[in-house]
Design a protein around this motif. Structure first.
Motif, PDB file in Angstrom:
ATOM      1  N   GLY A 366      51.687  27.146  40.148  1.00  0.00           N
ATOM      2  CA  GLY A 366      51.206  26.704  38.806  1.00  0.00           C
ATOM      3  C   GLY A 366      49.877  26.504  38.502  1.00  0.00           C
ATOM      4  O   GLY A 366      49.516  26.270  37.730  1.00  0.00           O
ATOM      5  N   LEU A 367      49.183  26.570  39.856  1.00  0.00           N
ATOM      6  CA  LEU A 367      47.655  26.173  39.491  1.00  0.00           C
ATOM      7  C   LEU A 367      46.771  27.533  39.885  1.00  0.00           C
ATOM      8  O   LEU A 367      46.939  28.164  40.818  1.00  0.00           O
ATOM      9  N   LEU A 368      45.911  27.403  38.909  1.00  0.00           N
ATOM     10  CA  LEU A 368      44.925  28.788  39.369  1.00  0.00           C
ATOM     11  C   LEU A 368      43.720  28.066  40.030  1.00  0.00           C
ATOM     12  O   LEU A 368      43.101  26.884  39.949  1.00  0.00           O
ATOM     13  N   ASP A 369      42.890  29.014  40.952  1.00  0.00           N
ATOM     14  CA  ASP A 369      41.989  28.597  41.744  1.00  0.00           C
ATOM     15  C   ASP A 369      40.665  29.896  41.671  1.00  0.00           C
ATOM     16  O   ASP A 369      41.239  30.941  41.866  1.00  0.00           O
ATOM     17  N   PRO A 370      39.585  29.484  41.483  1.00  0.00           N
ATOM     18  CA  PRO A 370      38.551  30.446  41.536  1.00  0.00           C
ATOM     19  C   PRO A 370      38.304  31.183  42.836  1.00  0.00           C
ATOM     20  O   PRO A 370      37.805  32.298  42.791  1.00  0.00           O
ATOM     21  N   GLY A 371      38.801  30.787  43.935  1.00  0.00           N
ATOM     22  CA  GLY A 371      38.431  31.232  45.161  1.00  0.00           C
ATOM     23  C   GLY A 371      37.119  30.790  45.566  1.00  0.00           C
ATOM     24  O   GLY A 371      36.242  30.088  45.012  1.00  0.00           O
ATOM     25  N   GLU A 372      36.942  31.227  46.781  1.00  0.00           N
ATOM     26  CA  GLU A 372      35.650  30.821  47.552  1.00  0.00           C
ATOM     27  C   GLU A 372      34.462  32.012  47.829  1.00  0.00           C
ATOM     28  O   GLU A 372      33.556  31.827  48.171  1.00  0.00           O
ATOM     29  N   ASN A 373      34.747  33.277  47.154  1.00  0.00           N
ATOM     30  CA  ASN A 373      33.870  34.260  47.109  1.00  0.00           C
ATOM     31  C   ASN A 373      32.495  33.925  46.608  1.00  0.00           C
ATOM     32  O   ASN A 373      32.637  33.008  45.471  1.00  0.00           O
ATOM     33  N   PRO A 374      31.431  34.283  46.934  1.00  0.00           N
ATOM     34  CA  PRO A 374      29.913  33.904  46.170  1.00  0.00           C
ATOM     35  C   PRO A 374      29.942  34.518  44.708  1.00  0.00           C
ATOM     36  O   PRO A 374      30.695  35.515  44.548  1.00  0.00           O
ATOM     37  N   GLY A 375      29.523  33.897  43.930  1.00  0.00           N
ATOM     38  CA  GLY A 375      29.423  34.185  42.700  1.00  0.00           C
ATOM     39  C   GLY A 375      30.868  34.030  41.788  1.00  0.00           C
ATOM     40  O   GLY A 375      31.337  33.059  42.208  1.00  0.00           O
ATOM     41  N   LEU A 376      30.983  34.904  40.813  1.00  0.00           N
ATOM     42  CA  LEU A 376      32.328  34.841  40.083  1.00  0.00           C
ATOM     43  C   LEU A 376      33.318  35.159  40.891  1.00  0.00           C
ATOM     44  O   LEU A 376      34.654  34.843  40.713  1.00  0.00           O
ATOM     45  N   GLY A 377      33.221  36.220  41.995  1.00  0.00           N
ATOM     46  CA  GLY A 377      34.203  36.498  42.975  1.00  0.00           C
ATOM     47  C   GLY A 377      34.894  37.775  42.324  1.00  0.00           C
ATOM     48  O   GLY A 377      36.217  37.932  42.468  1.00  0.00           O
ATOM     49  N   VAL A 378      34.333  38.478  41.322  1.00  0.00           N
ATOM     50  CA  VAL A 378      35.160  39.808  40.738  1.00  0.00           C
ATOM     51  C   VAL A 378      34.083  41.008  41.224  1.00  0.00           C
ATOM     52  O   VAL A 378      32.671  40.815  40.818  1.00  0.00           O
ATOM     53  N   GLU A 379      34.663  42.045  41.726  1.00  0.00           N
ATOM     54  CA  GLU A 379      34.014  43.389  41.785  1.00  0.00           C
ATOM     55  C   GLU A 379      34.546  44.516  40.765  1.00  0.00           C
ATOM     56  O   GLU A 379      35.590  44.507  40.556  1.00  0.00           O
ATOM     57  N   TYR A 380      33.564  45.196  40.537  1.00  0.00           N
ATOM     58  CA  TYR A 380      34.012  46.307  39.488  1.00  0.00           C
ATOM     59  C   TYR A 380      34.154  47.428  40.370  1.00  0.00           C
ATOM     60  O   TYR A 380      32.920  47.976  40.842  1.00  0.00           O
TER      61      TYR A 380
END
Ligand code: CS2
Ligand code: MG
Length: 408
Positions: A366-380
């Motif tokens: 039930g909990l969201l977590d942004p994660g530990e990747n550098p920056g926003l953590g999203v790749e296009y």
């Protein structure tokens, strides 16, 4: 260090998304979301034609200065198109700054304030049975809070409610239908006001008193109608009643607030802190519903939330699937860091969308977590994106039973 390129990327993996990608001379990239559901190309043009040329050669580290340069420098302030474009630049610059530092963005925003961000999902059904099975499905996925929307007897398809054909499937509640003209739905506020309390009574009887329940009124009520609904829902202990009155009139919520203790949330169509000035200083609301994408980015939303914190008002950032995974990642970095985090809307993007936007955030218990990747953590992923051409799509239009156009 300076910005070498600013690309505006439009793709449609199930629905349309507008993304800004900035690249520095050193080759560091940053992503920003400028998606404006149903009006996507306006934000793309604002970025491509009027903003991108201003960014080349600028110092990518000067986030606040760039924000002020784009906001004040344009002379034409606020509005969804302008603020979505500024938001995309702002997100991309924060992404670059955190990647350059080699840390997840939330570390630059003050570090963790909690174990995870409580998420709510969207349950709906045209009937109580369909609604119950949708709620069960969300509980099985681990959701700890649920938004409840249903059909209204006598009305046809209602926005935000899965049709009978869609029952049991993954459903993008804001279909922004891919057709030449907007779909038209019909509306009857009196029927709605009679029906909704009976739905919440049934949900509480079936699922018990503990589960946090939310409801979205989609700006459809007058202040008095909203006061009636808020009062009639008090026995069912809502987490919030969202967007009960039209967003333009902050004073309308004085009437609602004075009549009901049901918590109130508003702001998904707001673009700036000024839209909240009365609401926050008079403590007329409990939750800020803005999206980072439509409020000028992380810089602006952080300031807005710090202002709200003084008045004990918490976040409930707008996170439907028309906010791209880039915008949603920004919400999670802010949400994990803010002291006055409240809840995060989380509808889950389609598989196609997640092929284009490779995310590193997680949803556990039930909990969201942004994660530990550098920056926003999203790749296009450009290759995946190339398979999905932009397709015009519109949000629906709502009409009262006599044909008058109504808010939805
Ligand atoms: C909704 C949105 O998520 C919500 O609370 O109100 O679904 C909204 O209708 C869409 O994002 C519009 O683009
Ligand atoms: Mg809403």
């Amino acid at each position: 260090m300076t910005i070498r390129s600013a690309e505006v990327l439009v793709t449609s993996p199930g629905r349309n998304f507008v993304t800004l990608r900035l690249t520095t001379e050193e080759g560091v990239t940053g992503l920003g979301d400028a998606t404006l559901n149903g009006r996507e190309l306006a934000a793309a043009s604002y970025l491509r034609d009027h903003v991108a040329p201003l960014l080349i050669g600028r110092d990518e580290g000067q986030i606040e200065d760039t924000w002020q340069y784009l906001y004040r420098g344009a002379y034409w302030r606020r509005g969804p198109v302008t603020m979505a474009a500024i938001a995309a630049v702002d997100m991309a610059l924060w992404d670059i700054k955190a990647k350059t530092a080699g840390i997840p963005l939330y570390q630059l925003l003050g570090g963790r304030s909690r174990r995870g961000c409580l998420a709510y999902g969207h349950a709906s059904g045209s009937t109580t049975d369909a609604l119950f099975s949708s709620i069960r499905n969300h509980l099985e996925q681990g959701y700890g809070a649920i938004r409840v929307q249903t059909g209204v007897p006598g009305l046809g398809q209602v926005y935000g409610v899965a049709s009978d054909q869609q029952a049991g499937q993954r459903y993008d509640y804001e279909p922004a239908k891919r057709q030449a003209l907007p779909a038209e739905e019909s509306w009857d506020t009196r029927a709605y006001l009679r029906h909704v309390p009976t739905v919440f009574e049934a949900v509480r009887a079936e699922f018990g008193p503990e589960l946090p329940l939310l409801h979205d009124g989609h700006h459809r009520m007058t202040p008095n109608e909203a006061a009636i609904l808020g009062k009639s829902l008090e026995p069912y202990d809502l987490f919030w009643l969202e967007d009960c009155t039209p967003g333009e009139n902050q004073e309308a919520l004085r009437r609602v607030r004075s009549q009901t203790t049901t918590p109130l949330a508003i702001g998904e169509v707001f673009n700036s802190v000024f839209d909240y000035q009365t609401l926050i200083t008079e403590q007329l609301i409990d939750y800020v519903r803005s999206a980072v994408t439509h409020t000028g980015g992380i810089t602006a939303l952080k300031k807005l939330m710090d202002f709200a914190a003084i008045y004990g008002i918490r976040s409930g950032f707008h996170g439907p699937t028309d906010i791209s995974p880039v915008g949603q990642a920004a919400h999670l970095h802010l949400g994990i860091a803010l002291h006055n985090f409240g809840i995060q809307e989380y509808m889950q993007h389609s598989t196609d969308t997640l092929e284009v936007f490779r995310t590193s955030y997680t949803f556990t218990d039930g909990l969201l977590d942004p994660g530990e990747n550098p920056g926003l953590g999203v790749e296009y992923d450009d290759n995946a994106a190339a398979a999905f051409d932009y397709t015009p799509a519109y949000l629906p239009v709502n009409r009262r039973l006599d044909g008058t156009v109504h808010d939805w």
